[in-house]
Scaffold this motif. Structure first.
Motif, mmCIF file in Angstrom:
data_model
loop_
_atom_site.group_PDB
_atom_site.id
_atom_site.type_symbol
_atom_site.label_atom_id
_atom_site.label_comp_id
_atom_site.label_asym_id
_atom_site.label_seq_id
_atom_site.Cartn_x
_atom_site.Cartn_y
_atom_site.Cartn_z
ATOM 1 N N VAL A 1 34.371 49.066 44.547
ATOM 2 C CA VAL A 1 34.645 47.785 45.192
ATOM 3 C C VAL A 1 33.875 46.675 44.503
ATOM 4 C CG1 VAL A 1 34.426 46.455 47.339
ATOM 5 C CG2 VAL A 1 35.167 48.848 47.418
ATOM 6 N N ALA A 2 32.608 46.912 44.205
ATOM 7 C CA ALA A 2 31.795 45.908 43.519
ATOM 8 C C ALA A 2 32.393 45.547 42.165
ATOM 9 C CB ALA A 2 30.365 46.431 43.349
ATOM 10 N N ASP A 3 32.934 46.538 41.468
ATOM 11 C CA ASP A 3 33.564 46.283 40.166
ATOM 12 C C ASP A 3 34.815 45.408 40.316
ATOM 13 O OD1 ASP A 3 33.873 46.769 37.273
ATOM 14 O OD2 ASP A 3 35.669 47.874 37.900
ATOM 15 N N VAL A 4 35.635 45.700 41.348
ATOM 16 C CA VAL A 4 36.824 44.890 41.614
ATOM 17 C C VAL A 4 36.426 43.457 41.968
ATOM 18 C CG1 VAL A 4 38.721 44.523 43.248
ATOM 19 C CG2 VAL A 4 38.334 46.788 42.271
ATOM 20 N N PHE A 5 35.381 43.308 42.781
ATOM 21 C CA PHE A 5 34.920 41.972 43.166
ATOM 22 C C PHE A 5 34.486 41.169 41.939
ATOM 23 C CE2 PHE A 5 33.671 42.424 47.947
ATOM 24 C CZ PHE A 5 34.982 42.751 48.235
ATOM 25 N N ALA A 6 33.781 41.810 41.029
ATOM 26 C CA ALA A 6 33.307 41.116 39.828
ATOM 27 C C ALA A 6 34.482 40.585 39.007
ATOM 28 C CB ALA A 6 32.450 42.062 38.985
ATOM 29 N N GLN A 7 35.544 41.374 38.917
ATOM 30 C CA GLN A 7 36.729 40.928 38.172
ATOM 31 C C GLN A 7 37.522 39.879 38.949
ATOM 32 O OE1 GLN A 7 38.912 44.214 36.013
ATOM 33 N NE2 GLN A 7 37.558 45.510 37.266
ATOM 34 N N LEU A 8 37.591 40.078 40.257
ATOM 35 C CA LEU A 8 38.360 39.160 41.107
ATOM 36 C C LEU A 8 37.751 37.759 41.110
ATOM 37 C CD1 LEU A 8 40.600 38.536 43.097
ATOM 38 C CD2 LEU A 8 39.266 39.638 44.894
ATOM 39 N N GLU A 9 36.422 37.669 41.087
ATOM 40 C CA GLU A 9 35.752 36.367 41.080
ATOM 41 C C GLU A 9 36.115 35.566 39.833
ATOM 42 O OE1 GLU A 9 31.667 37.452 41.584
ATOM 43 O OE2 GLU A 9 31.712 37.078 43.747
ATOM 44 N N LYS A 10 36.402 36.252 38.740
ATOM 45 C CA LYS A 10 36.797 35.565 37.502
ATOM 46 C C LYS A 10 38.264 35.137 37.528
ATOM 47 C CE LYS A 10 33.550 38.354 34.798
ATOM 48 N NZ LYS A 10 33.427 39.403 33.741
ATOM 49 N N MET A 11 39.092 35.866 38.280
ATOM 50 C CA MET A 11 40.536 35.607 38.310
ATOM 51 C C MET A 11 40.952 34.623 39.389
ATOM 52 S SD MET A 11 41.668 39.599 37.881
ATOM 53 C CE MET A 11 43.408 39.271 38.056
ATOM 54 N N ALA A 12 40.158 34.527 40.454
ATOM 55 C CA ALA A 12 40.557 33.734 41.621
ATOM 56 C C ALA A 12 40.010 32.316 41.543
ATOM 57 C CB ALA A 12 40.067 34.412 42.894
ATOM 58 N N ILE A 13 40.750 31.375 42.159
ATOM 59 C CA ILE A 13 40.235 30.010 42.282
ATOM 60 C C ILE A 13 39.458 29.859 43.594
ATOM 61 C CG2 ILE A 13 42.014 28.979 40.840
ATOM 62 C CD1 ILE A 13 43.535 28.197 43.341
ATOM 63 N N VAL A 14 39.700 30.772 44.542
ATOM 64 C CA VAL A 14 38.941 30.856 45.792
ATOM 65 C C VAL A 14 38.710 32.331 46.077
ATOM 66 C CG1 VAL A 14 38.951 30.458 48.284
ATOM 67 C CG2 VAL A 14 39.927 28.735 46.764
ATOM 68 N N PHE A 15 37.479 32.685 46.440
ATOM 69 C CA PHE A 15 37.199 34.070 46.808
ATOM 70 C C PHE A 15 36.095 34.095 47.852
ATOM 71 C CE2 PHE A 15 34.565 37.926 46.234
ATOM 72 C CZ PHE A 15 35.495 38.865 46.662
ATOM 73 N N LYS A 16 36.332 34.807 48.937
ATOM 74 C CA LYS A 16 35.328 34.947 49.997
ATOM 75 C C LYS A 16 35.436 36.330 50.621
ATOM 76 C CE LYS A 16 35.670 32.344 53.764
ATOM 77 N NZ LYS A 16 35.406 31.318 54.802
#
Length: 354
Positions: free
Chosen positions: A327-342
């Motif tokens: 999950v932490a790995d997905v979050f790290a990638q998602l933060e780079k791809m998303a314009i909003v993330f929470k």
């Protein structure tokens, strides 16, 4: 006026007195958050003296003082118990309170007029926790709550799915054939349409299911009933004339438990909100991250992004804790791809489904 009519009016007044007393106790418990001490002798004397001065022919001032003294002593006792204050939207007996009682048994359940009151009360510390509905199996996402989740700093620390079991309630035992009108929220009336037509009952919309039951308990109109939860019947001393009257059986609502602090332990479910650029394949690429990490999604919903109405926020629930390595790995990638993330938090998944 005969004896039965007199007793009918007395019953109506007794119910109204108890409903009002419940409201007073709820306010008394809330007042503790604004006081340095439970006991306020000066304030109590003002209340008692005012009651004693009232010129009521059949209620002597001395009796009024004794009565209010007893109520104040009970208010003190409740405040000294130091129960957590758990807020919900609606009147006492609403399905939201059913969820509160499951998630936080033994707490003090505080009704609020609007969802925003629940969020603000918890955020500002006047209330300890909040319980809000996020999705219904028949009606879909609760738009206003999802909108508030996009802007809040509160964390999700629990969930429960509550079966919506509509009951027909009346103030006294009676035959269905003696009823003429039924009050409830328009959504509940629509979900029980077949039952109402079958028994030739006139539906009358009301702002809230529990509010309809409360009104019936206080005003006691003749030949009238309300559609509400079984809990309403217990709270307002009402008779269940019929139970499980909805047209369909698969009706449930999922509720979230909100707190200012994140869940202290490890959860097995996580909720997030994100938005991507409005370009082909962006959402697919995000969802692929979860698939490749073997993370099972349990919910996906969308609503227009406040700051960019042409784009969307996506609500995602999945199995796992945000501290899990995948999950932490997905979050790290998602933060780079998303314009909003929470991340709203990780919490224990509901396994009961009440």
């Amino acid at each position: 006026m005969n004896l039965d009519e007199i007793r009918h009016k007395i019953d109506k007044i007794d119910r109204e007195l108890l409903v009002l007393l419940q409201e007073r106790m709820s306010l008394a418990i809330r007042s503790k958050k604004f006081k340095s001490s439970v006991v306020d002798v000066d304030r109590e004397e003002v209340v008692l003296s005012r009651a004693e001065r009232m010129n009521l022919a059949l209620v002597p001032g001395s009796f009024s003082r004794r009565l209010l003294r007893t109520i104040i002593e009970e208010s003190r006792r409740l405040q000294q118990e130091d129960r957590p204050l758990v807020a919900f939207q609606g009147e006492p007996g609403a399905y939201s309170e059913v969820a509160c009682r499951h998630l936080m048994p033994g707490a003090a359940f505080i009704p609020c007029m609007e969802f925003i009151d629940v969020f603000q009360g918890v955020q500002e510390g006047y209330l300890d926790l909040g319980v809000v509905p996020v999705e219904n199996s028949l009606e879909g996402a609760v738009t206003q709550v999802n909108d508030l989740l996009t802007t809040t700093d509160l964390k999700v620390i629990g969930e429960v799915r509550v079966a919506v079991n509509h009951c027909l309630l009346a103030t006294e035992p009676m035959d269905l054939r003696d009823l003429r009108v039924v009050y409830s929220h328009p959504q509940a009336l629509a979900q029980c349409q077949r039952f109402l037509l079958q028994h030739k009952l006139e539906p009358r919309p009301y702002y809230d299911t529990a509010g309809a039951a409360k009104m019936l308990a206080r005003e006691n109109p003749r030949a009238a009933a309300a559609i509400a939860s079984k809990l309403c019947g217990e709270l307002y001393d009402m008779e269940i004339i019929a139970e499980g009257i909805a047209d369909g059986t698969a009706n449930s609502t999922r509720f979230l438990l909100l707190s200012r602090q994140a869940y202290a332990g490890r959860g097995d479910k996580t909720s997030i909100i994100f938005a991507t650029a409005h370009q082909a394949g962006r959402l697919f690429n995000v969802l692929r991250l979860f698939a490749e990490a073997d993370i099972n999604l349990t919910r996906i919903a969308s609503m227009p992004l406040r700051t960019d109405p042409g784009n969307y926020s996506f609500f995602l629930d999945f199995e796992g804790d945000m501290q899990d390595a995948n999950v932490a790995d997905v979050f790290a990638q998602l933060e780079k791809m998303a314009i909003v993330f929470k991340c709203l938090g990780s919490y224990p998944a509901d396994r009961t489904g009440i």
